[in-house]
Design a protein around this motif. Structure first.
Motif, PDB file in Angstrom:
ATOM      1  N   MET A  60     -75.331 -46.171  80.743  1.00 23.08           N
ATOM      2  CA  MET A  60     -76.260 -46.069  79.614  1.00 23.08           C
ATOM      3  C   MET A  60     -75.650 -46.592  78.319  1.00 23.08           C
ATOM      4  N   VAL A  61     -74.359 -46.318  78.128  1.00 21.06           N
ATOM      5  CA  VAL A  61     -73.727 -46.847  76.917  1.00 21.06           C
ATOM      6  C   VAL A  61     -73.710 -48.370  76.987  1.00 21.06           C
ATOM      7  N   HIS A  62     -73.322 -48.897  78.154  1.00 25.21           N
ATOM      8  CA  HIS A  62     -73.241 -50.351  78.249  1.00 25.21           C
ATOM      9  C   HIS A  62     -74.622 -50.999  78.144  1.00 25.21           C
ATOM     10  N   PRO A  77     -68.104 -50.398  74.941  1.00 30.72           N
ATOM     11  CA  PRO A  77     -68.226 -49.089  74.284  1.00 30.72           C
ATOM     12  C   PRO A  77     -69.098 -49.212  73.029  1.00 30.72           C
ATOM     13  N   TYR A  78     -69.746 -48.114  72.672  1.00 27.05           N
ATOM     14  CA  TYR A  78     -70.593 -48.074  71.478  1.00 27.05           C
ATOM     15  C   TYR A  78     -69.902 -47.156  70.492  1.00 27.05           C
ATOM     16  N   MET A  79     -69.457 -47.734  69.374  1.00 28.83           N
ATOM     17  CA  MET A  79     -68.637 -46.953  68.454  1.00 28.83           C
ATOM     18  C   MET A  79     -69.383 -46.671  67.155  1.00 28.83           C
ATOM     19  N   ALA A  80     -70.076 -45.560  67.149  1.00 29.14           N
ATOM     20  CA  ALA A  80     -70.779 -45.142  65.935  1.00 29.14           C
ATOM     21  C   ALA A  80     -70.108 -43.893  65.358  1.00 29.14           C
ATOM     22  N   THR A  81     -70.085 -42.816  66.141  1.00 33.26           N
ATOM     23  CA  THR A  81     -69.556 -41.532  65.666  1.00 33.26           C
ATOM     24  C   THR A  81     -68.116 -41.651  65.172  1.00 33.26           C
ATOM     25  N   GLU A  82     -67.817 -40.946  64.095  1.00 37.20           N
ATOM     26  CA  GLU A  82     -66.430 -40.857  63.610  1.00 37.20           C
ATOM     27  C   GLU A  82     -66.024 -39.387  63.592  1.00 37.20           C
ATOM     28  N   GLY A 124     -70.489 -37.116  62.609  1.00 37.27           N
ATOM     29  CA  GLY A 124     -71.222 -37.029  63.876  1.00 37.27           C
ATOM     30  C   GLY A 124     -72.705 -36.984  63.580  1.00 37.27           C
ATOM     31  N   ASN A 125     -73.216 -35.779  63.371  1.00 37.95           N
ATOM     32  CA  ASN A 125     -74.630 -35.673  62.997  1.00 37.95           C
ATOM     33  C   ASN A 125     -74.891 -36.319  61.635  1.00 37.95           C
ATOM     34  N   ASN A 126     -73.842 -36.411  60.851  1.00 41.16           N
ATOM     35  CA  ASN A 126     -73.946 -37.070  59.538  1.00 41.16           C
ATOM     36  C   ASN A 126     -73.432 -38.509  59.627  1.00 41.16           C
ATOM     37  N   SER A 160     -66.165 -42.587  71.786  1.00 47.56           N
ATOM     38  CA  SER A 160     -66.539 -43.795  72.528  1.00 47.56           C
ATOM     39  C   SER A 160     -65.449 -44.117  73.554  1.00 47.56           C
ATOM     40  N   TYR A 161     -65.807 -44.982  74.518  1.00 41.91           N
ATOM     41  CA  TYR A 161     -64.951 -45.160  75.697  1.00 41.91           C
ATOM     42  C   TYR A 161     -63.852 -46.189  75.459  1.00 41.91           C
ATOM     43  N   SER A 162     -62.735 -45.731  74.890  1.00 41.91           N
ATOM     44  CA  SER A 162     -61.640 -46.656  74.583  1.00 41.91           C
ATOM     45  C   SER A 162     -60.327 -46.195  75.195  1.00 41.91           C
ATOM     46  N   GLN A 200     -74.339 -30.493  79.134  1.00 40.84           N
ATOM     47  CA  GLN A 200     -73.633 -30.145  77.891  1.00 40.84           C
ATOM     48  C   GLN A 200     -73.504 -31.376  76.994  1.00 40.84           C
ATOM     49  N   GLY A 201     -73.191 -32.503  77.620  1.00 36.77           N
ATOM     50  CA  GLY A 201     -73.087 -33.745  76.842  1.00 36.77           C
ATOM     51  C   GLY A 201     -74.447 -34.206  76.341  1.00 36.77           C
ATOM     52  N   LEU A 202     -75.471 -34.075  77.189  1.00 40.45           N
ATOM     53  CA  LEU A 202     -76.793 -34.599  76.816  1.00 40.45           C
ATOM     54  C   LEU A 202     -77.405 -33.829  75.648  1.00 40.45           C
ATOM     55  N   VAL A 203     -77.092 -32.550  75.564  1.00 40.72           N
ATOM     56  CA  VAL A 203     -77.626 -31.739  74.462  1.00 40.72           C
ATOM     57  C   VAL A 203     -77.043 -32.217  73.118  1.00 40.72           C
ATOM     58  N   THR A 204     -75.799 -32.692  73.162  1.00 42.40           N
ATOM     59  CA  THR A 204     -75.119 -33.078  71.916  1.00 42.40           C
ATOM     60  C   THR A 204     -75.256 -34.567  71.588  1.00 42.40           C
ATOM     61  N   ALA A 205     -75.169 -35.418  72.624  1.00 43.97           N
ATOM     62  CA  ALA A 205     -75.110 -36.861  72.356  1.00 43.97           C
ATOM     63  C   ALA A 205     -76.476 -37.421  71.958  1.00 43.97           C
ATOM     64  N   GLU A 206     -76.445 -38.543  71.293  1.00 41.87           N
ATOM     65  CA  GLU A 206     -77.639 -39.281  70.836  1.00 41.87           C
ATOM     66  C   GLU A 206     -78.593 -38.382  70.038  1.00 41.87           C
ATOM     67  N   ASN A 233     -79.306 -31.678  69.616  1.00 43.50           N
ATOM     68  CA  ASN A 233     -80.660 -31.107  69.697  1.00 43.50           C
ATOM     69  C   ASN A 233     -81.091 -30.348  68.445  1.00 43.50           C
ATOM     70  N   GLN A 234     -80.184 -29.497  67.990  1.00 39.90           N
ATOM     71  CA  GLN A 234     -80.552 -28.637  66.864  1.00 39.90           C
ATOM     72  C   GLN A 234     -80.869 -29.474  65.617  1.00 39.90           C
ATOM     73  N   VAL A 235     -80.020 -30.455  65.364  1.00 40.17           N
ATOM     74  CA  VAL A 235     -80.189 -31.273  64.162  1.00 40.17           C
ATOM     75  C   VAL A 235     -81.421 -32.179  64.318  1.00 40.17           C
TER      76      VAL A 235
HETATM   77  C1  LIG Z   1     -70.272 -36.694  76.271  1.00 43.93           C
HETATM   78  C2  LIG Z   1     -70.409 -37.371  74.936  1.00 43.93           C
HETATM   79  C3  LIG Z   1     -70.328 -38.746  74.862  1.00 43.93           C
HETATM   80  C4  LIG Z   1     -70.416 -39.381  73.629  1.00 43.93           C
HETATM   81  N1  LIG Z   1     -70.328 -40.742  73.596  1.00 43.93           N
HETATM   82  C5  LIG Z   1     -70.387 -41.372  72.404  1.00 43.93           C
HETATM   83  C6  LIG Z   1     -70.265 -42.790  72.330  1.00 43.93           C
HETATM   84  O1  LIG Z   1     -70.150 -43.469  73.353  1.00 43.93           O
HETATM   85  N2  LIG Z   1     -70.305 -43.368  71.106  1.00 43.93           N
HETATM   86  C7  LIG Z   1     -70.461 -42.657  69.957  1.00 43.93           C
HETATM   87  O2  LIG Z   1     -70.513 -43.248  68.898  1.00 43.93           O
HETATM   88  N3  LIG Z   1     -70.564 -41.313  69.988  1.00 43.93           N
HETATM   89  C8  LIG Z   1     -70.534 -40.661  71.182  1.00 43.93           C
HETATM   90  N4  LIG Z   1     -70.656 -39.283  71.222  1.00 43.93           N
HETATM   91  C9  LIG Z   1     -70.701 -38.545  69.975  1.00 43.93           C
HETATM   92  C10 LIG Z   1     -72.060 -37.929  69.661  1.00 43.93           C
HETATM   93  O3  LIG Z   1     -72.942 -38.907  69.202  1.00 43.93           O
HETATM   94  C11 LIG Z   1     -71.816 -36.820  68.649  1.00 43.93           C
HETATM   95  O4  LIG Z   1     -71.101 -35.798  69.322  1.00 43.93           O
HETATM   96  C12 LIG Z   1     -73.089 -36.250  68.063  1.00 43.93           C
HETATM   97  O5  LIG Z   1     -73.655 -37.156  67.170  1.00 43.93           O
HETATM   98  C13 LIG Z   1     -72.820 -34.922  67.341  1.00 43.93           C
HETATM   99  O6  LIG Z   1     -71.825 -35.058  66.388  1.00 43.93           O
HETATM  100  P1  LIG Z   1     -70.584 -34.056  66.351  1.00 43.93           P
HETATM  101  O7  LIG Z   1     -70.056 -33.941  67.730  1.00 43.93           O
HETATM  102  O8  LIG Z   1     -69.659 -34.537  65.309  1.00 43.93           O
HETATM  103  O9  LIG Z   1     -71.227 -32.669  65.989  1.00 43.93           O
HETATM  104  P2  LIG Z   1     -71.180 -31.971  64.559  1.00 43.93           P
HETATM  105  O10 LIG Z   1     -71.876 -32.859  63.598  1.00 43.93           O
HETATM  106  O11 LIG Z   1     -69.772 -31.586  64.265  1.00 43.93           O
HETATM  107  O12 LIG Z   1     -72.034 -30.674  64.836  1.00 43.93           O
HETATM  108  C14 LIG Z   1     -71.441 -29.373  65.087  1.00 43.93           C
HETATM  109  C15 LIG Z   1     -72.502 -28.303  65.023  1.00 43.93           C
HETATM  110  O13 LIG Z   1     -73.051 -28.237  63.721  1.00 43.93           O
HETATM  111  C16 LIG Z   1     -74.455 -28.309  63.743  1.00 43.93           C
HETATM  112  N5  LIG Z   1     -74.894 -29.144  62.613  1.00 43.93           N
HETATM  113  C17 LIG Z   1     -74.342 -30.303  62.192  1.00 43.93           C
HETATM  114  N6  LIG Z   1     -75.018 -30.797  61.142  1.00 43.93           N
HETATM  115  C18 LIG Z   1     -76.032 -29.941  60.888  1.00 43.93           C
HETATM  116  C19 LIG Z   1     -77.105 -29.914  59.961  1.00 43.93           C
HETATM  117  N7  LIG Z   1     -77.288 -30.876  59.062  1.00 43.93           N
HETATM  118  N8  LIG Z   1     -77.986 -28.884  60.022  1.00 43.93           N
HETATM  119  C20 LIG Z   1     -77.813 -27.895  60.911  1.00 43.93           C
HETATM  120  N9  LIG Z   1     -76.823 -27.867  61.827  1.00 43.93           N
HETATM  121  C21 LIG Z   1     -75.942 -28.871  61.820  1.00 43.93           C
HETATM  122  C22 LIG Z   1     -74.792 -28.981  65.065  1.00 43.93           C
HETATM  123  O14 LIG Z   1     -76.045 -28.552  65.569  1.00 43.93           O
HETATM  124  C23 LIG Z   1     -73.673 -28.526  65.983  1.00 43.93           C
HETATM  125  O15 LIG Z   1     -74.041 -27.307  66.555  1.00 43.93           O
HETATM  126  C24 LIG Z   1     -70.591 -38.628  72.448  1.00 43.93           C
HETATM  127  C25 LIG Z   1     -70.701 -37.245  72.536  1.00 43.93           C
HETATM  128  C26 LIG Z   1     -70.611 -36.614  73.757  1.00 43.93           C
HETATM  129  C27 LIG Z   1     -70.712 -35.124  73.809  1.00 43.93           C
END
Ligand SMILES: Cc1cc2nc3c(=O)[nH]c(=O)nc-3n(C[C@H](O)[C@H](O)[C@H](O)COP(=O)(O)OP(=O)(O)OC[C@H]3O[C@@H](n4cnc5c(N)ncnc54)[C@H](O)[C@@H]3O)c2cc1C
Length: 613
Positions: free
Chosen positions: A92-94, A126-131, A135-137, A168-170, A401-407, A410-412
């Protein structure tokens, strides 16, 4: 078994596209390379996922063609995770996130060699967005690509630890990698916002100069090479900027961003996240269906004690039925909701209206949360067998667990969606919501249950809007949002549930065979009633249900289970799964023999099991 009803259910579940979009992917997974392997180190398991991804790639049409047909992309998201959850992540990443970004924003002749390299899977992307700190920001990410006009290159740099690319996958440096890196484009002293760049990471022997990577700590089940990556003034040729319609260089070599603000361009740069969310949901509901399939097949075979006998299939217990049939109703509901979201997405190829954005976000969050619950339930209802990787369900739990957080966590995602819906304000002429009259209503009546859910959704929305607009106290915007967000989250969730129930009842009406129609009708009632029970206090307080009806709920759920039981086998047959594909011993026709074969335990197989009467 009724093959006509099975086909009818499969038609509804796969939206009439099983033969054209799904079948060959499922068949590909029968290849022995997907047989379960034990005793691998995490690294070996990760490497195997790369090998398996190559087999999938070689067995299907090229990624560029798959991207042209979103139904095919969604099908690709649904199947490989059933036999290797890590293979799903790599593919899916590729295919979607990285190559999708390249095709969408880098379709230029000067990039043909790099596009072909990825299309042939000579390099993984690899797709490198998150730092680390973003993450959510992620919109505030800090990796920068500063344009050097003299050399016509960008200088890619990681300014500090929080700006390191994360997850990301590095981690595996011996796999050729050509990444899509999101970075802040700076030219002529200005920050133009986030753009995608194609950046060589590894040539298959070592990392490219200036690129640094370290593997993330281990995580359970998935041995993939999620890493931390940082760039030390890496020179990237100008052509590697995937600007698409977000800007470009003029004839003087000056970078010109497209009109619109940075936020708009950021969303455009990250455009593959939207289909990515549908892919994530596809994988989740696929894993949910497989879990229910495995757990129900096992439950029909696993004999247990009962008063006066020792050979009662455990599914005969109402406690088991309630757990697994509720799970069954949820996988149907989420599959049908997802089909609806996919159809809407495919119908809007160029512009994504706000409503569709909301639908996709709600579908991603609701389906992955619901499947998390479904999978946990199925795992537990399989006893010790449920914890073995070879029986799949435990691995699916890790996937979820990964799907709930990635892309989009869910909560955000749901909170953002709720905030946007609340801010839309009431549409002109929108009728105030009326509570349905519960008098004399049957608890299985889906029209009544739908009206109740719709009422709750509208009331929560009304309350959330009133909370945001409340001017009786001095509040900052953050204070107002904090007072409102949990109501907003509940509203967005119930909107998803209500939409899912609408899709469910439509599917029951569209069923062409009587057994499928009856089974779907009962299952839809179970789904809706489970939802009502979840918030029974609210419905009672609002007079949407009478006290007698609320008291009756547990019996009504049990009674539905009794009616659903004769249909359970046919309902799971519509999943088009098989023991041969899943290779889970407890899903086999004879789980004892399959478990013996798997463990090499040649104890008293075939000996008569004596039961006390
Ligand atoms: C298995 C896996 C594979 C991944 N692969 C990739 C990849 O290939 N490339 C890539 O770029 N990224 C990848 N990611 C990163 C993914 O996109 C981030 O984990 C995701 O965006 C969440 O960011 P974070 O982990 O920094 O969570 P955080 O932002 O640290 O969130 C922590 C907690 O705070 C809560 N929270 C954060 N902000 C808010 C807000 N504004 N309001 C209320 N609650 C908040 C969240 O709900 C969460 O419970 C991957 C993640 C996983 C788990």
């Amino acid at each position: 078994m009724n093959p006509v009803a099975t086909a009818d259910l499969a038609r509804l579940l796969f939206d009439g596209r099983y033969e054209q979009a799904h079948k060959d992917i499922g068949e590909l997974l029968l290849d022995p390379i997907f047989d379960p392997r034990e005793g691998l180190t995490m690294n070996e398991a990760g490497k195997l996922a790369y090998e398996r991804s190559r087999v999938v790639h070689a067995g299907l049409e090229r990624p560029v063609e798959i991207l042209r047909d979103p139904w095919r992309l969604f099908a690709l998201a649904e199947w490989p995770s059933l036999v290797d959850v890590s293979t799903f992540s790599l593919l899916m990443v590729h295919y979607n996130l990285s190559f999708g970004t390249v095709v969408e924003h880098g379709d230029r002749p000067e990039l043909k060699d790099l596009v072909d390299e990825l299309d042939r899977l000579d390099s993984f992307s690899p797709y490198m967005a998150t730092e680390l700190g973003y993450g959510n920001n992620v919109a505030a990410m800090r990796t920068e690509a500063v344009y050097d006009a003299a050399s016509e290159t960008f200088v890619l740099n990681t300014p500090d630890a929080l700006a390191q690319k994360h997850m990301s996958y590095s981690g595996f440096q011996d796999v050729p990698k050509l990444a899509v890196v999101m970075a802040r484009l700076k030219a002529d002293g200005k920050d133009h916002g986030v753009y995608p760049f194609l950046v060589p990471i590894s040539d298959g022997t070592r990392l490219h100069e200036g690129v640094h990577a370290a593997p993330c700590p281990e995580k359970p089940v998935q041995g993939l090479d999620n890493g931390v990556t940082w760039f030390d003034h890496v020179r990237v040729p100008r052509r590697n900027l995937l600007h698409g319609d977000m800007g470009g260089f003029d004839e003087n070599g000056t970078f010109r961003p497209s009109s619109g603000n940075q936020r708009k361009r950021f969303l455009r740069a990250m455009s593959r996240i939207l289909p990515g969310r549908l892919c994530v949901s596809s994988s989740a509901v696929g894993a949910g269906r497989a879990s229910v399939y495995i757990a129900l097949r096992f439950a029909a075979q696993r004999l247990t004690n009962a008063p006066g006998r020792n050979d009662l299939p455990v599914i005969e217990y109402r406690s088991h039925q309630l757990a697994l049939f509720t799970a069954l109703s949820k996988v149907y509901a989420m599959t049908l909701l997802l089909n609806h979201a996919k159809r809407e997405f495919v119908a809007a190829p160029d512009a994504v209206p706000a409503e569709l954005n909301h639908l996709i976000s709600i579908t991603k969050a609701l389906s992955t949360w619901e499947m998390t619950e479904v999978i946990a339930t199925c795992r537990e209802r399989c006893g010790a067998q449920g914890i073995f990787s070879v029986n799949r369900i435990a691995d699916y739990g890790s996937l979820l667990q990964g799907l709930v957080t990635a892309e989009g966590d869910n909560q955000v995602l749901l909170a953002t969606t709720a905030g946007q819906i609340i801010a839309q304000g009431q549409a002109e002429g929108e009728a105030p919501s009326e509570a349905p009259d519960p008098t004399g209503r049957d608890l299985r009546d889906t029209a009544f249950l739908l009206a109740a859910l719709r009422h709750r959704e509208q009331e929560l929305l009304r309350a959330a809007r009133a909370s945001m607009a409340d001017e009786t106290r001095e509040r900052t915007y953050l204070d107002a949002w904090n007072d409102t967000m949990n109501t907003g989250l509940a509203m967005a969730r119930v909107r998803g549930v209500r939409t899912a129930l609408e899709c469910f009842t439509e599917a029951a009406e569209e069923a062409e065979t009587e057994p499928a129609r009856t089974a779907l009708g009962l299952l839809a009632s179970l789904y809706a009633l489970t939802e009502v029970q979840r918030d029974a206090g609210w419905y009672l307080a609002r007079g949407v249900f009478t006290a007698d009806q609320v008291e009756e709920l547990p019996q009504a759920l049990d009674a539905l289970c009794v009616l659903i039981q004769p249909h359970a086998e046919i309902l799971i047959s519509g999943f088009n799964l098989s023991p041969e594909l899943l290779r889970a011993p407890i899903a086999a026709d004879d789980y004892v023999a399959a478990f013996q074969r798997r463990t090499g335990a040649f104890g008293p197989a075939g000996a008569q099991i004596t039961t006390e009467s």
